[in-house]
Enzyme design. Structure first.
Site, PDB file in Angstrom:
ATOM      1  N   ALA A  65      24.344  -2.682 -15.205  1.00 28.25           N
ATOM      2  CA  ALA A  65      24.876  -3.444 -16.342  1.00 28.25           C
ATOM      3  C   ALA A  65      24.369  -2.832 -17.642  1.00 28.25           C
ATOM      4  O   ALA A  65      23.179  -2.533 -17.771  1.00 28.25           O
ATOM      5  CB  ALA A  65      24.440  -4.907 -16.241  1.00 28.25           C
TER       6      ALA A  65
ATOM      7  N   LYS B 291       0.626  -6.295 -24.282  1.00 31.30           N
ATOM      8  CA  LYS B 291      -0.095  -5.655 -23.173  1.00 31.30           C
ATOM      9  C   LYS B 291      -1.487  -6.261 -23.020  1.00 31.30           C
ATOM     10  O   LYS B 291      -1.968  -6.471 -21.894  1.00 31.30           O
ATOM     11  CB  LYS B 291      -0.159  -4.150 -23.410  1.00 31.30           C
ATOM     12  CG  LYS B 291       1.244  -3.520 -23.416  1.00 31.30           C
ATOM     13  CD  LYS B 291       1.249  -2.134 -24.018  1.00 31.30           C
ATOM     14  CE  LYS B 291       2.661  -1.538 -24.024  1.00 31.30           C
ATOM     15  NZ  LYS B 291       2.731  -0.267 -24.746  1.00 31.30           N
TER      16      LYS B 291
ATOM     17  N   GLY C 171       7.778   7.039 -21.949  1.00 33.16           N
ATOM     18  CA  GLY C 171       8.641   8.181 -21.618  1.00 33.16           C
ATOM     19  C   GLY C 171       9.471   7.850 -20.388  1.00 33.16           C
ATOM     20  O   GLY C 171       9.028   7.104 -19.504  1.00 33.16           O
TER      21      GLY C 171
ATOM     22  N   VAL D 185       2.825  -2.239 -18.681  1.00 32.57           N
ATOM     23  CA  VAL D 185       1.598  -1.839 -19.380  1.00 32.57           C
ATOM     24  C   VAL D 185       1.260  -0.413 -18.957  1.00 32.57           C
ATOM     25  O   VAL D 185       1.171  -0.124 -17.763  1.00 32.57           O
ATOM     26  CB  VAL D 185       0.406  -2.766 -19.020  1.00 32.57           C
ATOM     27  CG1 VAL D 185      -0.847  -2.333 -19.780  1.00 32.57           C
ATOM     28  CG2 VAL D 185       0.733  -4.219 -19.308  1.00 32.57           C
TER      29      VAL D 185
ATOM     30  N   GLU E  92       8.942   5.496 -33.919  1.00 35.57           N
ATOM     31  CA  GLU E  92      10.300   5.097 -34.285  1.00 35.57           C
ATOM     32  C   GLU E  92      10.468   5.276 -35.799  1.00 35.57           C
ATOM     33  O   GLU E  92       9.475   5.265 -36.536  1.00 35.57           O
ATOM     34  CB  GLU E  92      10.491   3.600 -33.974  1.00 35.57           C
ATOM     35  CG  GLU E  92      10.230   3.202 -32.550  1.00 35.57           C
ATOM     36  CD  GLU E  92      11.413   3.485 -31.650  1.00 35.57           C
ATOM     37  OE1 GLU E  92      12.542   3.540 -32.163  1.00 35.57           O
ATOM     38  OE2 GLU E  92      11.198   3.671 -30.441  1.00 35.57           O
TER      39      GLU E  92
ATOM     40  N   GLY F 174       3.010   2.328 -19.076  1.00 35.73           N
ATOM     41  CA  GLY F 174       4.094   3.194 -18.599  1.00 35.73           C
ATOM     42  C   GLY F 174       3.851   3.740 -17.202  1.00 35.73           C
ATOM     43  O   GLY F 174       3.921   3.011 -16.216  1.00 35.73           O
TER      44      GLY F 174
ATOM     45  N   ASP G 125       3.050  -4.297 -30.458  1.00 40.20           N
ATOM     46  CA  ASP G 125       3.375  -3.824 -29.107  1.00 40.20           C
ATOM     47  C   ASP G 125       2.155  -3.992 -28.191  1.00 40.20           C
ATOM     48  O   ASP G 125       2.273  -4.448 -27.054  1.00 40.20           O
ATOM     49  CB  ASP G 125       3.798  -2.351 -29.183  1.00 40.20           C
ATOM     50  CG  ASP G 125       3.876  -1.697 -27.826  1.00 40.20           C
ATOM     51  OD1 ASP G 125       4.864  -1.909 -27.118  1.00 40.20           O
ATOM     52  OD2 ASP G 125       2.919  -0.965 -27.457  1.00 40.20           O
TER      53      ASP G 125
ATOM     54  N   ILE H 272       1.091   4.799 -15.879  1.00 37.78           N
ATOM     55  CA  ILE H 272      -0.266   4.619 -15.334  1.00 37.78           C
ATOM     56  C   ILE H 272      -0.292   3.430 -14.380  1.00 37.78           C
ATOM     57  O   ILE H 272       0.095   2.336 -14.762  1.00 37.78           O
ATOM     58  CB  ILE H 272      -1.286   4.332 -16.463  1.00 37.78           C
ATOM     59  CG1 ILE H 272      -1.227   5.401 -17.548  1.00 37.78           C
ATOM     60  CG2 ILE H 272      -2.689   4.194 -15.907  1.00 37.78           C
ATOM     61  CD1 ILE H 272      -2.056   5.038 -18.777  1.00 37.78           C
TER      62      ILE H 272
ATOM     63  N   GLU I 141       4.960  -3.116 -13.027  1.00 39.56           N
ATOM     64  CA  GLU I 141       3.969  -2.044 -13.205  1.00 39.56           C
ATOM     65  C   GLU I 141       4.202  -1.239 -14.491  1.00 39.56           C
ATOM     66  O   GLU I 141       3.247  -0.791 -15.126  1.00 39.56           O
ATOM     67  CB  GLU I 141       4.013  -1.106 -11.992  1.00 39.56           C
ATOM     68  CG  GLU I 141       2.971  -0.011 -12.007  1.00 39.56           C
ATOM     69  CD  GLU I 141       1.541  -0.542 -12.039  1.00 39.56           C
ATOM     70  OE1 GLU I 141       1.107  -1.111 -11.044  1.00 39.56           O
ATOM     71  OE2 GLU I 141       0.876  -0.401 -13.087  1.00 39.56           O
TER      72      GLU I 141
HETATM   73  N1  LIG Z   1      11.087   3.818 -23.275  1.00 38.53           N
HETATM   74  C1  LIG Z   1       9.889   3.803 -22.714  1.00 38.53           C
HETATM   75  O1  LIG Z   1       9.174   4.812 -22.688  1.00 38.53           O
HETATM   76  C2  LIG Z   1       9.355   2.545 -22.093  1.00 38.53           C
HETATM   77  C3  LIG Z   1       8.071   2.539 -21.496  1.00 38.53           C
HETATM   78  C4  LIG Z   1       7.595   1.374 -20.874  1.00 38.53           C
HETATM   79  C5  LIG Z   1       8.396   0.244 -20.889  1.00 38.53           C
HETATM   80  N2  LIG Z   1       9.611   0.268 -21.502  1.00 38.53           N
HETATM   81  C6  LIG Z   1      10.412  -0.963 -21.493  1.00 38.53           C
HETATM   82  O2  LIG Z   1      11.616  -0.729 -20.780  1.00 38.53           O
HETATM   83  C7  LIG Z   1      12.656  -1.513 -21.328  1.00 38.53           C
HETATM   84  C8  LIG Z   1      13.823  -0.606 -21.685  1.00 38.53           C
HETATM   85  O3  LIG Z   1      13.393   0.336 -22.648  1.00 38.53           O
HETATM   86  P1  LIG Z   1      14.321   1.596 -23.044  1.00 38.53           P
HETATM   87  O4  LIG Z   1      13.461   2.432 -23.924  1.00 38.53           O
HETATM   88  O5  LIG Z   1      14.914   2.178 -21.830  1.00 38.53           O
HETATM   89  O6  LIG Z   1      15.443   0.874 -23.928  1.00 38.53           O
HETATM   90  P2  LIG Z   1      16.818   1.486 -24.439  1.00 38.53           P
HETATM   91  O7  LIG Z   1      16.828   2.957 -24.346  1.00 38.53           O
HETATM   92  O8  LIG Z   1      17.084   0.855 -25.765  1.00 38.53           O
HETATM   93  O9  LIG Z   1      17.887   0.923 -23.397  1.00 38.53           O
HETATM   94  C9  LIG Z   1      18.290  -0.400 -23.376  1.00 38.53           C
HETATM   95  C10 LIG Z   1      19.444  -0.541 -22.415  1.00 38.53           C
HETATM   96  O10 LIG Z   1      19.800  -1.917 -22.331  1.00 38.53           O
HETATM   97  C11 LIG Z   1      21.211  -2.022 -22.416  1.00 38.53           C
HETATM   98  N3  LIG Z   1      21.612  -3.331 -22.939  1.00 38.53           N
HETATM   99  C12 LIG Z   1      21.409  -3.829 -24.168  1.00 38.53           C
HETATM  100  N4  LIG Z   1      21.948  -5.075 -24.253  1.00 38.53           N
HETATM  101  C13 LIG Z   1      22.494  -5.337 -23.034  1.00 38.53           C
HETATM  102  C14 LIG Z   1      23.172  -6.443 -22.489  1.00 38.53           C
HETATM  103  N5  LIG Z   1      23.422  -7.545 -23.195  1.00 38.53           N
HETATM  104  N6  LIG Z   1      23.578  -6.378 -21.196  1.00 38.53           N
HETATM  105  C15 LIG Z   1      23.341  -5.261 -20.453  1.00 38.53           C
HETATM  106  N7  LIG Z   1      22.675  -4.181 -20.929  1.00 38.53           N
HETATM  107  C16 LIG Z   1      22.275  -4.225 -22.201  1.00 38.53           C
HETATM  108  C17 LIG Z   1      21.642  -0.896 -23.337  1.00 38.53           C
HETATM  109  O11 LIG Z   1      23.010  -0.642 -23.114  1.00 38.53           O
HETATM  110  P3  LIG Z   1      23.788   0.583 -23.820  1.00 38.53           P
HETATM  111  O12 LIG Z   1      23.228   1.824 -23.193  1.00 38.53           O
HETATM  112  O13 LIG Z   1      25.202   0.355 -23.475  1.00 38.53           O
HETATM  113  O14 LIG Z   1      23.481   0.483 -25.289  1.00 38.53           O
HETATM  114  C18 LIG Z   1      20.714   0.210 -22.866  1.00 38.53           C
HETATM  115  O15 LIG Z   1      21.273   0.885 -21.772  1.00 38.53           O
HETATM  116  C19 LIG Z   1      12.036  -2.275 -22.501  1.00 38.53           C
HETATM  117  O16 LIG Z   1      11.614  -3.535 -22.082  1.00 38.53           O
HETATM  118  C20 LIG Z   1      10.841  -1.425 -22.864  1.00 38.53           C
HETATM  119  O17 LIG Z   1       9.810  -2.171 -23.490  1.00 38.53           O
HETATM  120  C21 LIG Z   1      10.121   1.386 -22.091  1.00 38.53           C
END
Ligand SMILES: NC(=O)c1ccc[n+]([C@@H]2O[C@H](COP(=O)([O-])OP(=O)(O)OC[C@H]3O[C@@H](n4cnc5c(N)ncnc54)[C@H](OP(=O)(O)O)[C@@H]3O)[C@@H](O)[C@H]2O)c1
Length: 428
Positions: free
Chosen positions: A42, A204, A301, A131, A189, A133, A200, A135, A128
């Site tokens: 989704a 954690k 990442g 917090v 960002e 990533g 953030d 690790i 997992e």
């Molecule tokens: N990035 C990291 O390194 C990292 C590390 C640890 C934890 N996290 C956690 O992992 C989660 C995702 O992070 P991310 O960096 O992968 O985020 P992201 O790149 O912004 O991806 C978010 C995804 O959610 C989708 N989305 C948004 N609204 C939606 C909805 N209403 N229904 C279905 N899908 C929807 C988006 O769709 P579209 O693609 O169509 O826009 C996108 O594919 C977050 O909770 C983040 O805190 C991330």
């Protein structure tokens, strides 16, 4: 028997996760014995280009349908936020489906409610990746260390801020220049506020405290200070005094209850966390029996985070195939045992800009003494109209340290309190 996986979110983490579940399907099956099949993905925008190809019908814009979709046995939430994501996770748990999430914000904000829903359905809620990533720290805390009376956890759990502080300490960069470098390299960002303000890291810290001590602290109740005010001068002075400045997430059990806080702190150069450089994350766990443990590695990442999510998926899939009700992994304390922040013993580094004349030191020492704070060391830099005093205190109640510094700021001989940072060390 295949296990049907439904994934919500296919961005940084989800896109890599889906690609790996498909590309590495056979290797995963050879290693785990599990046939993990991506049945639904989704997303927000189904027309967007993806780093994977799935059969027609797999990609959907209807995240909330996954809970009741009979082809989905297990739901992975990697979209983020506390809105739709909460509905997705709650819906799946209530429907009796195990959930894997990487969403620290959601787990911190709604943890107890989510654990209750998982327990009521006898399924797992695994996170997992939330917090640190890549690790492994959640599973070690609630499984490997289940028998340890953990005393304190110190975490470097935000790669952006650790990168900025590393540039400041190793290159003598200013905060602004180090932040700009982090943004150029993609470590920060365009709007870095969630990272640099410590927000953030508070999620954690709350999760770590909840898992280690069974007391769930609301994110808003986690004391938070960011790194925006850190001056290059203090990073340099800290080094001269034998410390490095780090943004720490602290979860600890004190006499007065459990504390979770996020703030910059001076860490002794010999401490294992002092050597955690750049965007690397680390979690340092202290317990009376196990001693000291350091978990370190990539805290974010796509690759590392997807590996952590995959581990949870494998775990949850095994439980599903075993068919038994899953016992809750966490038991939260009934009474809220949250410590009063002002009562927590802390040590401080204080930089004072003062007039260089007789009696200044005595006035400063007296003000600390009036508040029950004793001084560990004082160092003077410069002479003349203005001199800089670097004071490191012994441990005293946080409220007393704060009151002492406020009183010192009002002394005639003190032009400015240039900085007041906590020192995190084992010395008294
Ligand atoms: N990035 C990291 O390194 C990292 C590390 C640890 C934890 N996290 C956690 O992992 C989660 C995702 O992070 P991310 O960096 O992968 O985020 P992201 O790149 O912004 O991806 C978010 C995804 O959610 C989708 N989305 C948004 N609204 C939606 C909805 N209403 N229904 C279905 N899908 C929807 C988006 O769709 P579209 O693609 O169509 O826009 C996108 O594919 C977050 O909770 C983040 O805190 C991330």
């Amino acid at each position: 028997m295949a296990v049907g996986i439904g994934i919500v979110g296919a961005g940084t983490v989800g896109g890599t996760l889906v690609r790996r579940l498909i590309d590495e399907h056979d290797a995963l099956e050879a290693k785990t014995g599990l046939d993990l099949e991506v049945r639904r993905v989704a997303v927000n925008d189904v027309a967007k280009e993806r780093p994977f190809t799935v059969p027609d019908g797999v990609l959907t814009g209807r995240a909330l349908d996954l809970a009741d979709d009979p082809s989905v046995d297990l739901v992975v939430e990697v979209m983020g936020g506390t809105g739709v994501a909460a509905e997705v996770v709650m819906g799946a748990l209530r429907a009796g489906k195990p959930v894997v999430t990487a969403n620290k914000e959601l787990v911190a904000a709604r943890g107890p409610e989510l654990f209750d829903a998982a327990a009521a359905s006898g399924v797992s809620l695994l996170f997992e990746a939330a917090v640190g990533g890549g690790i492994p720290i959640i599973r070690p805390l609630w499984e490997t260390l289940a028998g340890e009376q953990v005393r304190r956890i110190l975490g470097i759990v935000n790669g952006t801020t650790n990168y900025i502080l590393t540039r400041m300490s190793e290159d003598g960069a200013s905060y602004a220049d180090a932040l700009a470098a982090a943004q150029r390299l993609g470590y920060a960002e365009p709007d870095p506020s969630a990272d640099v303000s410590g927000a953030d890291a508070t999620s954690k810290a709350a999760i770590l405290a909840g898992l280690a001590f069974g007391t769930w602290i609301e994110t808003a109740a986690v004391h938070r200070e960011g790194i925006e005010g850190i001056a290059r001068a203090d990073v340099a002075f800290a080094a001269e005094l034998g410390y490095v400045v780090k943004l720490l997430a602290v979860a600890e059990r004190t006499g007065g209850g459990v504390s979770a806080r996020v703030h910059p702190a001076l860490v002794p150069l010999h401490h294992p966390l002092a050597g955690i450089r750049g965007a690397t994350n680390a979690v340092f766990v202290e317990g009376p029996s196990v001693g000291e443990l350091l978990f370190a590695g990539p805290g974010a990442g796509a690759g590392p985070t997807a590996t952590a999510v995959l581990g949870d998926v494998v775990d949850a899939a095994r439980e599903l195939l075993a068919g038994a009700q899953v016992a809750p992994r966490i038991r939260l304390a009934a009474a809220s045992g949250v410590a009063d922040f002002g009562a927590i013993p802390t040590k401080w580094y204080v930089r004072l800009e003062v007039a260089d004349r007789p009696g200044v030191l005595a006035a400063v020492a007296a003000a600390f003494g009036d508040h029950g704070v004793s001084i560990k060391s004082v160092r003077q830099e410069g002479r003349g109209d203005r001199a800089t005093l670097l004071v490191v205190t012994h441990r005293a109640a946080e409220a007393d340290q704060q009151a002492a510094v406020a009183a010192i700021g009002n002394l005639d001989v003190v032009a400015e309190v240039g900085a007041a940072l906590r020192v995190e060390s084992d010395e008294p």
